[in-house]
Design an enzyme around this catalytic site. Structure first.
Site, short mmCIF file in Angstrom:
data_model
loop_
_atom_site.label_atom_id
_atom_site.label_comp_id
_atom_site.label_asym_id
_atom_site.label_seq_id
_atom_site.Cartn_x
_atom_site.Cartn_y
_atom_site.Cartn_z
N ALA A 97 0.84 -1.20 0.00
CA ALA A 97 0.00 0.00 0.00
C ALA A 97 0.87 1.25 0.00
O ALA A 97 1.76 1.38 0.82
CB ALA A 97 -0.91 0.01 1.23
N ASP A 98 0.60 2.15 -0.94
CA ASP A 98 1.26 3.45 -0.85
C ASP A 98 0.29 4.42 -0.18
O ASP A 98 -0.77 4.00 0.30
CB ASP A 98 1.71 3.94 -2.23
CG ASP A 98 0.56 4.13 -3.20
OD1 ASP A 98 0.83 4.28 -4.41
OD2 ASP A 98 -0.61 4.12 -2.78
#
Lengths: 152, 330
Positions: A97-98
């Site tokens: 996840a960014d």
């Protein structure tokens, strides 16, 4: 963790803050609760008063259900392969996840649970457990604010 | 906890350099016992320049090379890389650390060229910085850097003295949520209007990504963490006649909500389209202004690199297209 059950199946969640082990009795009577270091001894766990048992059951179920739902939303957002194992400690960033994914996850959680997460609190959401904790707190606050409409 | 094992005499050939927890071997091949090719030094950016370095992970396929990169990292960073789930995530995390270390080493700030010896720390808000050795009156230069990566691009921006934030994103990145719903929740009213005014949904998606990267770059440049600058407390304004979308001559500015009439002149922006596939947003602390508050354009040098293997100067080519902000490419 000690377990008082001869259940054919058991659900165990490594919830660090509750340390409760849920198990389904084979007779299907619902949940027997074994609390670690809590006020319920093994004996009373099998025969709690109806009210406290139900309240505990709801709290316990809410946390487990919350974790489940968070996992679902994370899986969807990050398009995780079904073989990816998620635990409460799973870090969003380690799953790929960014920052945009994290904000989308929080938005998904807000919609799912009908809550509003302050930007400051969303900084503290880095794992599945942390998300579940923030959600449960906010849901509880909501419940306290509204007139009591407790389920039986 | 996965760790790189010591070199084993006869490692099997493996496609992946990353240790499989079930296997005892990783690909530290005996054939590559020599160190990586020595890094070529580069000149520090001048005070007015910005250097942009980037790596395309798909172009770095050599497992032995990736293993060598891993060797450049201290154990803590290796552990961090290995903590990511899956080879692709681990690879881009590894390339990000490698890019930062090798790039900064090449500037030979303290006369050294060893990427291994660099130490990093975080400021009180968590922004990474170089921790220079202070010995014999050595005064560290005000080298500033910032990294950003996706699985398909790893980038590092470097300046002398100017605080810098960069953010990269794939052009075709799609949000799971509806864009306007997302923008209403997290962006400012002006930005929602800007997006709402775009009838084509494809273009709207791209404008959203451009705004997102610019906002990220700003917060990263500030270096105070996201909670100190929630996205709905500042507006990215684009100054064009059409006001509909970014174009090469558009000025980009940030306006904070607590001083709405006072466009913050401290920060300047560049928005680039890289290789036709990615947006790169750069936010810089403004050093000097020209007459009457006018800013000098950002002087940008862009290089595509495979650390220790090759560099390619790409500024001024169609690999790097300025799509917003005032930029001169060198």
């Amino acid at each position: 963790m000690a377990s008082v059950t001869s259940a054919a199946s058991s659900l165990t969640f490594g919830l660090s803050n509750t340390a409760l082990q849920m198990s389904q009795s084979s007779s299907g009577l619902g949940y027997n609760l074994v609390s670690m270091g809590g006020s319920l001894s093994n004996k009373t766990a099998s025969f709690p008063s109806l009210r406290s048992r139900q309240r505990s059951r709801i709290t316990c179920a809410a946390k487990a259900e919350t974790v489940e739902k968070v996992c679902e939303i994370v899986r969807k957002q990050l398009v995780l392969p079904s073989e990816t194992v998620l635990t409460p400690d799973s870090k969003f960033s380690a799953l790929g996840a960014d920052s945009l994914d994290t904000v989308e996850i929080v938005m998904g959680l807000e919609e799912e649970f009908d809550i509003s997460v302050e930007e400051e609190s969303s900084q503290n959401i880095t794992t599945i457990q942390e998300a579940a904790d923030v959600i449960d707190k906010l849901v509880q606050k909501k419940g306290e604010a509204a007139p009591a409409a407790s389920s039986t | 906890h996965r760790r790189l094992p010591a070199v084993i005499p006869t490692p099997p050939v493996s496609a992946s350099p990353f240790p499989n927890p079930k296997s005892q071997y990783c690909c530290l091949s005996r054939n590559f016992s020599a160190a990586l090719t020595p890094l070529l030094p580069v000149q520090l950016p001048s005070r007015m320049e910005t250097h942009l370095w980037y790596v395309v992970p798909d172009e770095v396929k050599s497992a032995p090379l990736l293993s060598k990169y891993m060797e450049l990292l201290p154990q803590s960073e290796r552990d961090h890389v290995l903590g990511f789930r899956g080879d692709q995530l681990q690879k881009s995390a590894l390339l990000a650390r490698t890019l930062v270390r090798t790039t900064i080493a090449r500037y030979q700030v303290d006369g050294h060229l060893d990427p291994r010896s660099l130490r990093f720390k975080r400021n009180i808000h968590g922004k990474p910085e170089v921790e220079w050795e202070t010995k014999d009156g050595f005064c560290p230069p005000p080298l500033q850097f910032n990294i950003s990566h996706t699985s398909s691009l790893v980038a590092c921006g470097v300046t002398m003295n100017s605080l810098i934030g960069i953010d990269v994103e794939e052009k075709r990145r799609r949000t799971k949520n509806n864009i306007l719903a997302f923008a209403k929740r997290y962006f400012t009213a002006h930005e929602v209007e800007h997006l709402n005014a775009i009838p084509d949904s494809e273009l709207q998606q791209q404008e959203f990504i451009k705004l997102w990267t610019l906002k990220e770059a700003y917060v990263k440049a500030l270096g105070k963490g996201f909670s100190s600058s929630p996205f709905n407390t500042f507006t990215i304004r684009v100054n064009t006649a059409a006001q509909e979308s970014f174009c090469a001559s558009s000025g980009i500015a940030v306006e904070t909500l607590d001083s709405p009439q006072n466009l913050t002149n401290n920060w300047q922006f560049a928005l680039l389209e890289l290789m036709g596939s990615h947006y790169v947003a750069i936010c810089l602390e403004r050093q000097e202004t020209g007459g009457a508050g006018k800013a000098f354009p950002i002087k940008l040098t862009a290089r595509k690199t495979i650390p220790s293997v090759e560099d390619e100067l790409v500024s001024g080519t169609n690999a790097v297209v300025t799509i917003g902000g005032s930029v001169t490419q060198f």
